[in-house]
Structure formats: structure tokens, C-alpha cells
Design a protein around this motif. Structure first.
Motif, PDB file in Angstrom:
ATOM      1  N   MET A  84       0.828  -1.211   0.000  1.00 47.47           N
ATOM      2  CA  MET A  84       0.000   0.000   0.000  1.00 47.47           C
ATOM      3  C   MET A  84       0.861   1.259   0.000  1.00 47.47           C
ATOM      4  O   MET A  84       0.527   2.262  -0.648  1.00 47.47           O
ATOM      5  CB  MET A  84      -0.927  -0.003   1.218  1.00 47.47           C
ATOM      6  CG  MET A  84      -2.001  -1.085   1.188  1.00 47.47           C
ATOM      7  SD  MET A  84      -3.086  -0.979  -0.262  1.00 47.47           S
ATOM      8  CE  MET A  84      -3.825   0.646  -0.036  1.00 47.47           C
ATOM      9  N   THR A  85       1.986   1.215   0.695  1.00 52.35           N
ATOM     10  CA  THR A  85       2.904   2.356   0.716  1.00 52.35           C
ATOM     11  C   THR A  85       3.474   2.616  -0.670  1.00 52.35           C
ATOM     12  O   THR A  85       3.549   3.772  -1.128  1.00 52.35           O
ATOM     13  CB  THR A  85       4.042   2.104   1.720  1.00 52.35           C
ATOM     14  OG1 THR A  85       3.494   1.925   3.025  1.00 52.35           O
ATOM     15  CG2 THR A  85       5.022   3.266   1.743  1.00 52.35           C
ATOM     16  N   VAL A  86       3.868   1.578  -1.369  1.00 53.89           N
ATOM     17  CA  VAL A  86       4.415   1.723  -2.725  1.00 53.89           C
ATOM     18  C   VAL A  86       3.355   2.270  -3.678  1.00 53.89           C
ATOM     19  O   VAL A  86       3.650   3.111  -4.547  1.00 53.89           O
ATOM     20  CB  VAL A  86       4.963   0.374  -3.224  1.00 53.89           C
ATOM     21  CG1 VAL A  86       5.328   0.446  -4.705  1.00 53.89           C
ATOM     22  CG2 VAL A  86       6.183  -0.032  -2.400  1.00 53.89           C
ATOM     23  N   ILE A  87       2.109   1.838  -3.517  1.00 55.43           N
ATOM     24  CA  ILE A  87       1.024   2.372  -4.345  1.00 55.43           C
ATOM     25  C   ILE A  87       0.860   3.869  -4.105  1.00 55.43           C
ATOM     26  O   ILE A  87       0.692   4.658  -5.046  1.00 55.43           O
ATOM     27  CB  ILE A  87      -0.294   1.625  -4.037  1.00 55.43           C
ATOM     28  CG1 ILE A  87      -0.235   0.208  -4.599  1.00 55.43           C
ATOM     29  CG2 ILE A  87      -1.496   2.375  -4.619  1.00 55.43           C
ATOM     30  CD1 ILE A  87      -1.410  -0.662  -4.183  1.00 55.43           C
ATOM     31  N   GLY A  88       0.907   4.286  -2.849  1.00 54.85           N
ATOM     32  CA  GLY A  88       0.806   5.717  -2.537  1.00 54.85           C
ATOM     33  C   GLY A  88       1.938   6.519  -3.143  1.00 54.85           C
ATOM     34  O   GLY A  88       1.722   7.615  -3.677  1.00 54.85           O
ATOM     35  N   LEU A  89       3.154   5.979  -3.092  1.00 53.14           N
ATOM     36  CA  LEU A  89       4.303   6.663  -3.684  1.00 53.14           C
ATOM     37  C   LEU A  89       4.149   6.769  -5.198  1.00 53.14           C
ATOM     38  O   LEU A  89       4.395   7.835  -5.781  1.00 53.14           O
ATOM     39  CB  LEU A  89       5.588   5.902  -3.340  1.00 53.14           C
ATOM     40  CG  LEU A  89       6.883   6.417  -3.978  1.00 53.14           C
ATOM     41  CD1 LEU A  89       7.152   7.863  -3.582  1.00 53.14           C
ATOM     42  CD2 LEU A  89       8.051   5.521  -3.587  1.00 53.14           C
ATOM     43  N   ALA A  90       3.722   5.689  -5.854  1.00 55.99           N
ATOM     44  CA  ALA A  90       3.541   5.715  -7.306  1.00 55.99           C
ATOM     45  C   ALA A  90       2.495   6.743  -7.715  1.00 55.99           C
ATOM     46  O   ALA A  90       2.677   7.486  -8.695  1.00 55.99           O
ATOM     47  CB  ALA A  90       3.146   4.325  -7.800  1.00 55.99           C
ATOM     48  N   ALA A  91       1.386   6.814  -6.961  1.00 55.53           N
ATOM     49  CA  ALA A  91       0.345   7.799  -7.275  1.00 55.53           C
ATOM     50  C   ALA A  91       0.866   9.219  -7.100  1.00 55.53           C
ATOM     51  O   ALA A  91       0.558  10.113  -7.904  1.00 55.53           O
ATOM     52  CB  ALA A  91      -0.874   7.563  -6.388  1.00 55.53           C
TER      53      ALA A  91
END
Length: 459
Positions: A421-428
Motif C-alpha cells: 500500500m505504501t508503494v502504491i501511494g508513492l507511485a500515485a
């Protein structure tokens, strides 16, 4: 990094320094009260609701159902956001803030007097979930109004700092909730806490709501909305306009928040409190030390949130967010190895480390969201993006974590989930252009309507 040079919130209606201070106070106090109410439920869900309201399901399933009742409220946040966004874009920010505060307080106080399953049977969990849904509707409408009141009153070069004022209401609410629960655990230990001690923090909401209501009624309406209303330019169908022109932006903004929210709900959703104090679990700490560890970590979260909001005025929202997600990822990887150390010190260290990253991915959010959407549909845009992000992120994070541990017997799967979930937030975040300092007034609607997502043209 390119920056947009603004000419101020609205030249005709620049708020005084005194009014800005009142707005900061009102947003901090109001959001603290709202989130105190919200987090009291989440903490009680992990500690007592499984036994008192879902007793026939047994210990394991009862805990899952209690955490599930926490998540159900998130499903109704978009409804609250839709209603509040429509009202806020048509009738103003302040009226929505007062309405959501009263709704949250009434629902919380009623939970404090609700009979348990042993007293009225299946009606108890049904009523509990209905009151939690009312909390979710209120939370869905609260945040957008608080954010816009703070950001639209703010000096342009300090928008991130001012925007952090409603954000610190979340760690303050957690701090207050954990402290009150810690006090009640000492005043009414053991069976007394299960019998009546847990009710006192819910009933205390009546006093807090009175304070918050008085403070919020004392502030002026947002200068941006006053200018829109003066020109008779309020949008008739703000929700239709939002989704017709800005659906990709709503999704990306929601994913930014989801990356923070899933991780944050390890404590705000009550999971760590339940996991660390479970007598049959691998940690087995007493409830009191767990409450105080969460309380201390909330202070760190508050400080890092405030600092990150101010830092985003210098580095830009996007850069500050990117730094925050990297720090948050490190905190996620260290969290359970430290918590499983099964000492107060290791639990506290894990929560403090995590709280720094959470603050950096939460402090700039108000300013970031306010700068993403055009003035005429801004309330709808920020509220609905936030509500969707909370569903994708925190809604069922404690339930997912509980199920993963029960299925695998280890917290490694939870760590992988939170890291993902953290990586998804960073990508967004990296998909967005930095719009730090963009003018927020209705004179600049065309500039605001240009999509901030890389690769997309004007909406």
C-alpha cells in the motif's frame, strides 16, 4: 522544480491575521473532537466490542466482526462526502463543519449508553453498526470542509503549514482517545472496564462536541467561497462536473491517501492495541502500557505532521510526500519485528518510527488536495477523493491484518500488505505535477482545471 506563482487567496477578501488564527483554532479543535469520537470506537472494537456485542461468534470471529464494524463505516464515507461536497460547494464550508460535528457527537454519545448483546440480544450489534455508520457519514463530510477552511484562509506561502492544522486533529484525536482509555483502564481495571469503564470516553464526547460547536460557529466563511457566492457562480451540479471532467484525478488522489491510510489504521483502527494486548498472542502486554505507547506515538505523529506541512511550503507537496513514503516504508518494515519484541520499549520504538513516516505522508495532504481541484467543485473533489482513499486504504486494514495473522500465524504477510500500500501511494504521488502555490480563487478556474496528472491535458 517549477513553481506556480500566485497572487493570493482572493485579493478582495484577504483574511486578517486574527481571523486566520481563529480558523486554525477552529479546525484543530473541531477535527480533534471528530477524530476522538471516531478513534474511541476503533480502539474499543479491538478491546471490548468483540466480547460485549459479538459474544456468540466466539473470541476469534468476534474480534474479526468487531473490526469489520469499524470498516463498514468507511463504506458510507462517500455518501457523507457526496452530501457534504454538494452542500459545501453550494452553501459554504462552515455550515457543513457544524452539521458534521453535531452528527458525530450524537452518534458517539449514543454508543456510550447502548445495551450489550447480553442485555438485548442481536439488536445490540445491529444498533452498534448503525451508529458507526452515522460516524462514517459524518467523517466523510468533515474533512473536506476543515481542509478548505484552513487552506482558503491561508497566506499562499504558508498554505502547507495552515493546511496541517486539520491534519493534526487526527493524531490529537488519537492521543486524546488513547489517553482517556488509559485513564479509564486505571480507574476501572479488569471487569470494571468491561462493565462500565469503556462507556465513559463515549459519553465524554458530549462535552467535547459543545466546545467544538462553539469554536466553529465563531469563524467566518471561506473567502474563496464568499467570492464565488458573491458572483453567483456556485455550481448547480458539482458532483456531475467533478466526475465528468476529473475522474482520473479523483482516483489518483484517492490512491495517494490510501497509501497513508492503510498504514495509519494499524493504530487508529485499533489493530496494534488489540494485537499487542491479546493475552493469548505473541506479545501479551497489559492494556495500560499499550494505551500509553500509542499516546506517546501520537505526539510524534502530531509533530511530524505539522513539520511536514510547513516543509512542503519549501520543498513542494510532491517532494515532501515522496520523502514521507520512503520513510513510511522503512517504518512498516521495522514495525512488527519491534512490536514482537514484547516489551513496552520495543513497542514504543516501533510506533514512533512508523509515526514519523505517517506524519510526512499526512501533513501536506490538505494543501495538496486543495491545489488539485478547481474552486467551484473543490469541496466535492477533496471530500470524495478522501472518502474513496479511506475505503481503499484504512477501511478494512485491521480486518485484513487480523485475517492474515490468523491464516498464516505470522505478521510477515501484514508487513507485505502495508508495504504494498505504501508503494502504491508513492507511485500515485509521482504521477502528479507539483502545484504548490497555485492560486485558489475563482479568477483562476482555467488554470486550476488543467489536469495535474502527467500525460493528461486540460480537463
Amino acid at each position: 522544480m517549477s513553481r506556480l506563482t500566485p497572487d493570493g487567496p482572493t485579493a478582495a477578501r484577504s483574511p486578517s491575521a486574527r481571523e486566520r488564527r481563529r480558523v486554525v483554532l477552529a479546525t484543530v479543535v473541531g477535527t480533534t473532537v471528530e477524530w476522538y469520537d471516531f478513534f474511541i470506537y476503533a480502539s474499543a472494537a479491538g478491546l471490548v466490542f468483540g466480547q460485549l456485542f459479538f459474544e456468540p461468534a466466539g473470541a476469534s470471529l468476534g474480534t474479526l466482526l468487531a473490526f469489520g464494524s469499524v470498516g463498514v463505516s468507511f463504506l458510507f464515507r462517500p455518501f457523507g462526502a457526496f452530501v457534504a461536497g454538494h452542500l459545501g460547494d453550494k452553501y459554504g464550508r462552515r455550515v457543513v463543519l457544524v452539521l458534521t460535528l453535531v452528527l458525530m457527537g450524537l452518534a458517539t454519545a449514543l454508543i456510550g449508553v447502548l445495551p450489550t448483546y447480553g442485555q438485548i440480544g442481536v439488536a445490540a450489534p445491529v444498533l452498534l453498526v448503525l451508529l458507526r455508520i452515522l460516524q462514517g457519514i459524518s467523517a466523510g463530510g468533515e474533512w473536506g470542509g476543515a481542509v478548505l477552511m484552513s487552506c482558503e484562509h491561508a497566506p499562499v506561502k504558508r498554505r502547507g503549514l495552515f493546511g496541517a492544522s486539520p491534519q493534526i486533529g487526527v493524531p490529537l484525536g488519537l492521543l486524546l482517545a488513547s489517553a482517556v482509555l488509559g485513564i479509564m483502564n486505571a480507574v476501572a481495571p479488569g471487569e470494571a472496564f468491561l462493565t462500565w469503564g469503556w462507556r465513559v470516553p463515549f459519553l465524554l464526547s458530549v462535552v467535547l462536541i459543545g466546545i467544538g460547536y462553539w469554536v466553529r460557529r465563531s469563524v467566518e466563511e471561506s473567502p474563496v467561497f464568499l467570492e464565488i457566492a458573491e458572483r453567483a457562480e456556485t455550481t448547480r451540479q458539482p458532483l456531475l462536473q467533478l466526475f465528468r471532467k476529473h475522474t482520473p484525478l479523483v482516483i489518483v488522489a484517492a490512491l495517494v491517501f490510501a497509501g497513508n491510510n492503510a498504514v495509519g489504521y494499524m493504530t487508529t483502527g485499533g489493530y496494534i492495541q488489540s494485537y499487542a494486548s491479546d493475552p493469548a498472542g505473541p506479545v501479551g502486554l497489559d492494556r495500560g502500557p499499550v494505551f500509553w505507547a500509542v499516546t506517546i506515538s501520537a505526539v510524534v505523529w502530531l509533530a511530524s505532521t505539522w513539520f511536514a506541512g510547513a516543509l512542503s511550503d519549501r520543498l513542494g507537496r510532491r517532494t515532501t510526500y515522496a520523502i514521507g513514503f520512503v520513510v513510511q516504508l522503512a517504518g512498516v518494515l521495522a514495525l512488527f519485528p519491534l512490536v514482537n519484541g514484547a516489551t513496552f520499549g520495543s513497542l514504543l520504538l516501533g510506533l514512533i518510527f512508523l509515526s514519523v513516516g505517517l506524519g510526512f505522508t499526512y501533513g501536506p495532504q490538505a494543501a495538496l488536495y486543495a491545489e488539485l481541484f478547481p474552486a467551484s467543485i473543490r469541496f466535492s473533489g477533496v471530500s470524495i477523493s478522501y472518502a474513496i482513499g479511506s475505503i481503499l486504504g484504512g477501511a478494512f486494514a485491521p480486518t485484513i491484518a487480523t485475517a492474515l495473522v490468523q491464516a498464516t500465524g505470522t505478521t510477515a504477510a501484514v508487513t507485505m500488505y502495508l508495504a504494498g500500500m505504501t508503494v502504491i501511494g508513492l507511485a500515485a504521488t509521482l504521477m502528479l505535477r507539483d502545484r504548490t502555490g497555485i492560486p485558489l480563487g475563482p479568477d483562476h478556474e482555467e488554470l486550476q482545471a488543467a489536469s495535474p496528472i502527467y500525460g493528461l491535458a486540460k480537463a
